[in-house]
Design a protein around this motif. Structure first.
Motif, PDB file in Angstrom:
ATOM      1  N   SER A 266       0.912  -1.224  -0.063  1.00 19.13           N
ATOM      2  CA  SER A 266       0.060   0.066  -0.085  1.00 19.13           C
ATOM      3  C   SER A 266       0.743   1.211   0.006  1.00 19.13           C
ATOM      4  N   ARG A 267       0.340   2.311  -0.394  1.00 23.00           N
ATOM      5  CA  ARG A 267       1.038   3.488  -0.395  1.00 23.00           C
ATOM      6  C   ARG A 267       1.386   4.039   1.285  1.00 23.00           C
ATOM      7  N   GLY A 268       0.706   3.467   2.179  1.00 22.89           N
ATOM      8  CA  GLY A 268       0.883   3.857   3.454  1.00 22.89           C
ATOM      9  C   GLY A 268       2.170   2.860   4.010  1.00 22.89           C
ATOM     10  N   THR A 269       2.509   1.919   3.428  1.00 22.49           N
ATOM     11  CA  THR A 269       3.665   1.245   3.733  1.00 22.49           C
ATOM     12  C   THR A 269       4.830   2.024   3.008  1.00 22.49           C
ATOM     13  N   VAL A 270       4.626   2.694   1.606  1.00 22.55           N
ATOM     14  CA  VAL A 270       5.609   3.042   1.085  1.00 22.55           C
ATOM     15  C   VAL A 270       6.066   4.445   2.124  1.00 22.55           C
ATOM     16  N   ARG A 271       5.260   5.015   2.540  1.00 28.83           N
ATOM     17  CA  ARG A 271       5.304   6.394   3.258  1.00 28.83           C
ATOM     18  C   ARG A 271       5.868   5.865   4.324  1.00 28.83           C
ATOM     19  N   GLN A 272       5.847   4.950   5.381  1.00 32.01           N
ATOM     20  CA  GLN A 272       6.512   4.284   6.413  1.00 32.01           C
ATOM     21  C   GLN A 272       8.029   3.990   5.912  1.00 32.01           C
ATOM     22  N   ALA A 273       8.162   3.456   4.631  1.00 33.83           N
ATOM     23  CA  ALA A 273       9.503   3.363   4.116  1.00 33.83           C
ATOM     24  C   ALA A 273      10.364   4.399   4.321  1.00 33.83           C
ATOM     25  N   MET A 274       9.631   5.462   3.329  1.00 31.76           N
ATOM     26  CA  MET A 274      10.164   6.801   3.351  1.00 31.76           C
ATOM     27  C   MET A 274      10.418   7.612   4.726  1.00 31.76           C
ATOM     28  N   ALA A 275       9.856   7.461   5.614  1.00 26.58           N
ATOM     29  CA  ALA A 275      10.196   8.032   6.951  1.00 26.58           C
ATOM     30  C   ALA A 275      11.246   7.214   7.404  1.00 26.58           C
ATOM     31  N   LEU A 276      11.330   6.078   7.360  1.00 30.19           N
ATOM     32  CA  LEU A 276      12.477   5.288   7.802  1.00 30.19           C
ATOM     33  C   LEU A 276      13.685   5.859   6.938  1.00 30.19           C
ATOM     34  N   LEU A 277      13.935   6.010   5.816  1.00 29.86           N
ATOM     35  CA  LEU A 277      14.848   6.672   4.926  1.00 29.86           C
ATOM     36  C   LEU A 277      15.216   8.039   5.322  1.00 29.86           C
ATOM     37  N   ARG A 278      14.358   8.896   5.735  1.00 28.45           N
ATOM     38  CA  ARG A 278      14.557   9.920   6.237  1.00 28.45           C
ATOM     39  C   ARG A 278      15.517  10.107   7.581  1.00 28.45           C
ATOM     40  N   THR A 279      14.846   9.289   8.414  1.00 24.26           N
ATOM     41  CA  THR A 279      15.447   9.238   9.698  1.00 24.26           C
ATOM     42  C   THR A 279      16.805   8.832   9.537  1.00 24.26           C
ATOM     43  N   GLU A 280      17.231   7.882   8.656  1.00 20.91           N
ATOM     44  CA  GLU A 280      18.757   7.376   8.403  1.00 20.91           C
ATOM     45  C   GLU A 280      19.436   8.543   7.562  1.00 20.91           C
ATOM     46  N   GLY A 281      18.891   9.633   7.297  1.00 23.88           N
ATOM     47  CA  GLY A 281      19.655  10.465   6.761  1.00 23.88           C
ATOM     48  C   GLY A 281      19.977  10.230   5.136  1.00 23.88           C
ATOM     49  N   LEU A 282      19.101   9.497   4.588  1.00 24.42           N
ATOM     50  CA  LEU A 282      19.193   8.740   3.114  1.00 24.42           C
ATOM     51  C   LEU A 282      18.760   9.858   2.060  1.00 24.42           C
ATOM     52  N   ILE A 283      17.416  10.408   2.701  1.00 19.77           N
ATOM     53  CA  ILE A 283      16.667  11.180   1.842  1.00 19.77           C
ATOM     54  C   ILE A 283      15.904  12.528   2.455  1.00 19.77           C
ATOM     55  N   ALA A 284      15.471  13.610   1.581  1.00 22.18           N
ATOM     56  CA  ALA A 284      14.893  14.553   2.132  1.00 22.18           C
ATOM     57  C   ALA A 284      13.590  14.778   1.301  1.00 22.18           C
ATOM     58  N   SER A 285      12.613  15.280   1.830  1.00 17.95           N
ATOM     59  CA  SER A 285      11.304  15.557   1.143  1.00 17.95           C
ATOM     60  C   SER A 285      11.159  17.200   1.053  1.00 17.95           C
ATOM     61  N   ARG A 286      10.873  17.296  -0.368  1.00 15.44           N
ATOM     62  CA  ARG A 286      10.546  18.953  -0.499  1.00 15.44           C
ATOM     63  C   ARG A 286       9.321  19.157  -1.041  1.00 15.44           C
ATOM     64  N   ARG A 287       8.649  20.114  -0.805  1.00 15.40           N
ATOM     65  CA  ARG A 287       7.187  20.510  -1.208  1.00 15.40           C
ATOM     66  C   ARG A 287       6.960  20.355  -2.732  1.00 15.40           C
ATOM     67  N   GLY A 288       6.034  19.400  -3.085  1.00 15.85           N
ATOM     68  CA  GLY A 288       5.892  19.660  -4.471  1.00 15.85           C
ATOM     69  C   GLY A 288       6.727  18.714  -5.454  1.00 15.85           C
ATOM     70  N   THR A 289       7.817  17.790  -4.771  1.00 13.17           N
ATOM     71  CA  THR A 289       8.627  17.108  -5.432  1.00 13.17           C
ATOM     72  C   THR A 289       8.541  15.707  -4.626  1.00 13.17           C
ATOM     73  N   ARG A 290       9.233  14.769  -5.649  1.00 15.06           N
ATOM     74  CA  ARG A 290       9.353  13.567  -5.065  1.00 15.06           C
ATOM     75  C   ARG A 290      10.345  13.307  -4.027  1.00 15.06           C
ATOM     76  N   ARG A 291      10.780  12.374  -3.316  1.00 12.35           N
ATOM     77  CA  ARG A 291      11.798  12.544  -2.388  1.00 12.35           C
ATOM     78  C   ARG A 291      13.236  12.360  -3.031  1.00 12.35           C
ATOM     79  N   VAL A 292      14.074  13.493  -2.421  1.00 14.34           N
ATOM     80  CA  VAL A 292      15.235  13.668  -2.988  1.00 14.34           C
ATOM     81  C   VAL A 292      16.432  12.937  -2.169  1.00 14.34           C
ATOM     82  N   VAL A 293      17.333  12.133  -2.913  1.00 14.15           N
ATOM     83  CA  VAL A 293      18.553  11.500  -2.306  1.00 14.15           C
ATOM     84  C   VAL A 293      19.355  12.610  -1.950  1.00 14.15           C
TER      85      VAL A 293
END
Length: 257
Positions: free
Chosen positions: A50-77
């Protein structure tokens, strides 16, 4: 991959799998520094979640310092090479294997007893509460490098006491039993080796050891463990990376520092 029934731990395990796979791709440089990950819907379709599972994965990647979220764009490495993951920092076994070394260890002592004042404070336990205390000698490719002293609240301690004595990673075993590690506070300093440290590590009493004290909590903020790990200083080093978008702590072999 498919999501499990609501109320079970399987979706949590699934988002960790998705995060691990994407983290590996980021570490391989597949997206480049500053590149964008695939869209949420594309990732959900790729992994069958589900998209919810993907969002949880993205949150974990942010916690690990691998990605950042920017308004209006996909997650940035944020960048490569990959910083050490939360799971690797928490688990000596995962860290060792990530460096190509073979982790090992043996239990020196284990007991269930009343918590002392410091343990009650760290684990937020009432007076008279019991804890399960474990001392282990940890090795890298057969070489003694660290003495691990960990205490667990009784509910978690029951799981630890039921593990086979040759279990290499208590952290992984707890996760497989549904105990989830969400946060950890680390304090790193020097301390003198006591008689037990000297006997197990082959140093002299009073020699300086690199000490990491760690309190880990679950997603609800409940303490899971309080640990004091004492390393031979020539075997490991900790580094901190800070930027405007992230900060990360990493454990490294001493010759890499």
């Amino acid at each position: 991959m498919t999501d499990g029934p609501a109320g079970t731990a399987k979706p949590l395990a699934m988002y960790r799998q998705v995060a691990a796979d994407l983290g590996r791709e980021i570490g391989e440089g597949r997206y480049g520094s500053g590149g964008r990950l695939p869209a949420e819907g594309e990732l959900a379709e790729r992994y069958g979640v589900s998209r919810g599972t993907v969002r949880q994965a993205m949150a974990l990647l942010r916690t690990e310092g691998l990605i950042a979220s920017r308004r209006g764009t996909r997650r940035v490495v944020i960048g490569t090479p990959r910083p050490q993951s939360f799971g690797e920092l928490l688990s000596f076994t995962r860290w060792a294997r990530s460096t190509g070394a073979e982790p090992g260890g043996r239990i020196v002592a284990a007991e269930t007893r009343p918590a002392d004042a410091t343990e009650r404070e760290r684990l937020r336990l009432p007076a008279g509460a019991e804890i399960h205390a474990v001392r282990r000698l940890r090795t890298l490719s057969g070489r003694p490098v660290m003495v691990e002293r960990t205490v667990y609240p009784s509910a978690v301690g029951e799981l630890i006491s039921g593990l086979p004595p040759d279990t290499v990673s208590h952290t992984v075993a707890l996760e497989e039993s549904g105990v989830l590690f969400a946060d950890a506070q680390h304090t790193i300093d020097l301390c003198p080796a006591d008689a037990e440290d000297a006997r197990l590590l082959g140093c002299r009493p009073g020699d300086p050891l690199l000490r990491e004290r760690r309190c880990s909590t679950d997603p609800a903020g409940t303490p899971i463990e309080w640990s004091e790990d004492r390393y031979l200083p020539e075997t490991v080093a900790f580094t901190v990376h800070s930027s405007a978008t992230s900060g990360s702590l990493a454990r490294r072999s001493a010759d890499e520092a």
